[in-house]
Design a protein around this motif. Structure first.
Motif, PDB file in Angstrom:
ATOM      1  N   GLU A   1      -4.604   8.119  10.361  1.00  0.00           N
ATOM      2  CA  GLU A   1      -5.423   9.189  10.922  1.00  0.00           C
ATOM      3  C   GLU A   1      -5.196  10.535  10.227  1.00  0.00           C
ATOM      4  N   ASP A   2      -4.027  10.756   9.654  1.00  0.00           N
ATOM      5  CA  ASP A   2      -3.755  12.005   8.935  1.00  0.00           C
ATOM      6  C   ASP A   2      -3.938  11.877   7.429  1.00  0.00           C
ATOM      7  N   LEU A   3      -4.482  10.739   6.981  1.00  0.00           N
ATOM      8  CA  LEU A   3      -4.667  10.493   5.545  1.00  0.00           C
ATOM      9  C   LEU A   3      -6.118  10.072   5.276  1.00  0.00           C
ATOM     10  N   PRO A   4      -7.073  10.969   5.480  1.00  0.00           N
ATOM     11  CA  PRO A   4      -8.487  10.598   5.315  1.00  0.00           C
ATOM     12  C   PRO A   4      -8.828  10.244   3.871  1.00  0.00           C
ATOM     13  N   GLY A   5      -9.799   9.356   3.729  1.00  0.00           N
ATOM     14  CA  GLY A   5     -10.308   9.007   2.410  1.00  0.00           C
ATOM     15  C   GLY A   5      -9.419   8.098   1.589  1.00  0.00           C
ATOM     16  N   LEU A   6      -8.416   7.525   2.202  1.00  0.00           N
ATOM     17  CA  LEU A   6      -7.474   6.673   1.469  1.00  0.00           C
ATOM     18  C   LEU A   6      -8.030   5.259   1.357  1.00  0.00           C
ATOM     19  N   PRO A   7      -8.120   4.710   0.147  1.00  0.00           N
ATOM     20  CA  PRO A   7      -8.551   3.320   0.016  1.00  0.00           C
ATOM     21  C   PRO A   7      -7.544   2.389   0.693  1.00  0.00           C
ATOM     22  N   LEU A   8      -8.037   1.358   1.353  1.00  0.00           N
ATOM     23  CA  LEU A   8      -7.184   0.406   2.066  1.00  0.00           C
ATOM     24  C   LEU A   8      -7.574  -1.012   1.701  1.00  0.00           C
ATOM     25  N   LEU A   9      -6.576  -1.822   1.385  1.00  0.00           N
ATOM     26  CA  LEU A   9      -6.775  -3.253   1.159  1.00  0.00           C
ATOM     27  C   LEU A   9      -6.031  -4.004   2.245  1.00  0.00           C
ATOM     28  N   ARG A  10      -6.706  -4.972   2.866  1.00  0.00           N
ATOM     29  CA  ARG A  10      -6.088  -5.770   3.927  1.00  0.00           C
ATOM     30  C   ARG A  10      -5.514  -7.046   3.337  1.00  0.00           C
ATOM     31  N   LYS A  11      -4.361  -7.444   3.858  1.00  0.00           N
ATOM     32  CA  LYS A  11      -3.735  -8.710   3.471  1.00  0.00           C
ATOM     33  C   LYS A  11      -4.389  -9.818   4.278  1.00  0.00           C
ATOM     34  N   PRO A  12      -4.539 -10.990   3.712  1.00  0.00           N
ATOM     35  CA  PRO A  12      -4.090 -11.374   2.364  1.00  0.00           C
ATOM     36  C   PRO A  12      -4.951 -10.699   1.294  1.00  0.00           C
ATOM     37  N   LEU A  13      -4.281 -10.262   0.248  1.00  0.00           N
ATOM     38  CA  LEU A  13      -4.946  -9.528  -0.823  1.00  0.00           C
ATOM     39  C   LEU A  13      -5.710 -10.467  -1.738  1.00  0.00           C
ATOM     40  N   GLU A  14      -6.853 -10.009  -2.205  1.00  0.00           N
ATOM     41  CA  GLU A  14      -7.678 -10.774  -3.147  1.00  0.00           C
ATOM     42  C   GLU A  14      -7.565 -10.123  -4.523  1.00  0.00           C
ATOM     43  N   ALA A  15      -7.475 -10.939  -5.559  1.00  0.00           N
ATOM     44  CA  ALA A  15      -7.325 -10.424  -6.918  1.00  0.00           C
ATOM     45  C   ALA A  15      -8.457  -9.458  -7.266  1.00  0.00           C
ATOM     46  N   GLU A  16      -9.686  -9.790  -6.869  1.00  0.00           N
ATOM     47  CA  GLU A  16     -10.830  -8.934  -7.196  1.00  0.00           C
ATOM     48  C   GLU A  16     -10.681  -7.549  -6.577  1.00  0.00           C
ATOM     49  N   SER A  17     -10.140  -7.492  -5.365  1.00  0.00           N
ATOM     50  CA  SER A  17      -9.946  -6.202  -4.696  1.00  0.00           C
ATOM     51  C   SER A  17      -8.899  -5.356  -5.405  1.00  0.00           C
ATOM     52  N   ILE A  18      -7.839  -6.003  -5.834  1.00  0.00           N
ATOM     53  CA  ILE A  18      -6.782  -5.283  -6.576  1.00  0.00           C
ATOM     54  C   ILE A  18      -7.359  -4.739  -7.871  1.00  0.00           C
ATOM     55  N   VAL A  19      -8.032  -5.587  -8.625  1.00  0.00           N
ATOM     56  CA  VAL A  19      -8.585  -5.194  -9.918  1.00  0.00           C
ATOM     57  C   VAL A  19      -9.574  -4.041  -9.752  1.00  0.00           C
ATOM     58  N   ALA A  20     -10.342  -4.042  -8.682  1.00  0.00           N
ATOM     59  CA  ALA A  20     -11.326  -2.987  -8.446  1.00  0.00           C
ATOM     60  C   ALA A  20     -10.678  -1.613  -8.290  1.00  0.00           C
ATOM     61  N   HIS A  21      -9.411  -1.569  -7.941  1.00  0.00           N
ATOM     62  CA  HIS A  21      -8.711  -0.300  -7.730  1.00  0.00           C
ATOM     63  C   HIS A  21      -7.831   0.106  -8.896  1.00  0.00           C
ATOM     64  N   LEU A  22      -7.863  -0.633  -9.977  1.00  0.00           N
ATOM     65  CA  LEU A  22      -7.048  -0.285 -11.147  1.00  0.00           C
ATOM     66  C   LEU A  22      -7.790   0.683 -12.051  1.00  0.00           C
TER      67      LEU A  22
END
Length: 128
Positions: A107-128
């Motif tokens: 709530e005090d960290l607006p705009g932060l990208p979040l990935l939910r576990k279990p993590l998907e390779a495509e999601s990780i790569v999208a944030h690199l």
């Protein structure tokens, strides 16, 4: 790989991107390290926030994945520390907790990208 390099505005240079993984679960930390390394990135992995902080601040060209459920210093406090740096890196939160818990933590960290576990390779790569 040319996409593993990024401008570092704090230093006015072009440098290799380093990926930092702050995750207390060894299996998750190891899997993320293997995935990111296989893509040609330099990786530093930490079991807790204290280890990351002791190692010194990441570069503004770096990407830091931070688990919200860390022992010791909570993940959201590590993220707040990273955001307060003069030249902060890109930060991505990761968590396996319920969405209600996550929303309270962030709530005090607006705009932060979040990935939910279990993590998907495509999601990780999208944030690199």
């Amino acid at each position: 790989m040319p996409w593993t390099r990024r401008e570092d505005p704090a230093r006015g240079t072009r440098r290799a991107v380093r990926i930092h993984i702050v995750e207390d679960d060894y299996a998750v930390r190891d899997s993320l390290t293997e995935l990111v390394s296989s893509l040609g990135f330099s990786v530093r992995a930490y079991a807790d926030g204290e280890s990351l902080i002791r190692s010194g601040p990441p570069s503004s060209a770096d990407v830091v994945f931070v688990d919200l459920g860390l022992p010791g210093i909570p993940g959201q406090e590590v993220i707040a520390w990273l955001r307060r740096l003069d030249a902060p890196p890109r930060v991505v939160a990761i968590s396996g907790r319920s969405i209600v818990d996550i929303e309270k933590m962030l709530e005090d960290l607006p705009g932060l990208p979040l990935l939910r576990k279990p993590l998907e390779a495509e999601s990780i790569v999208a944030h690199l």
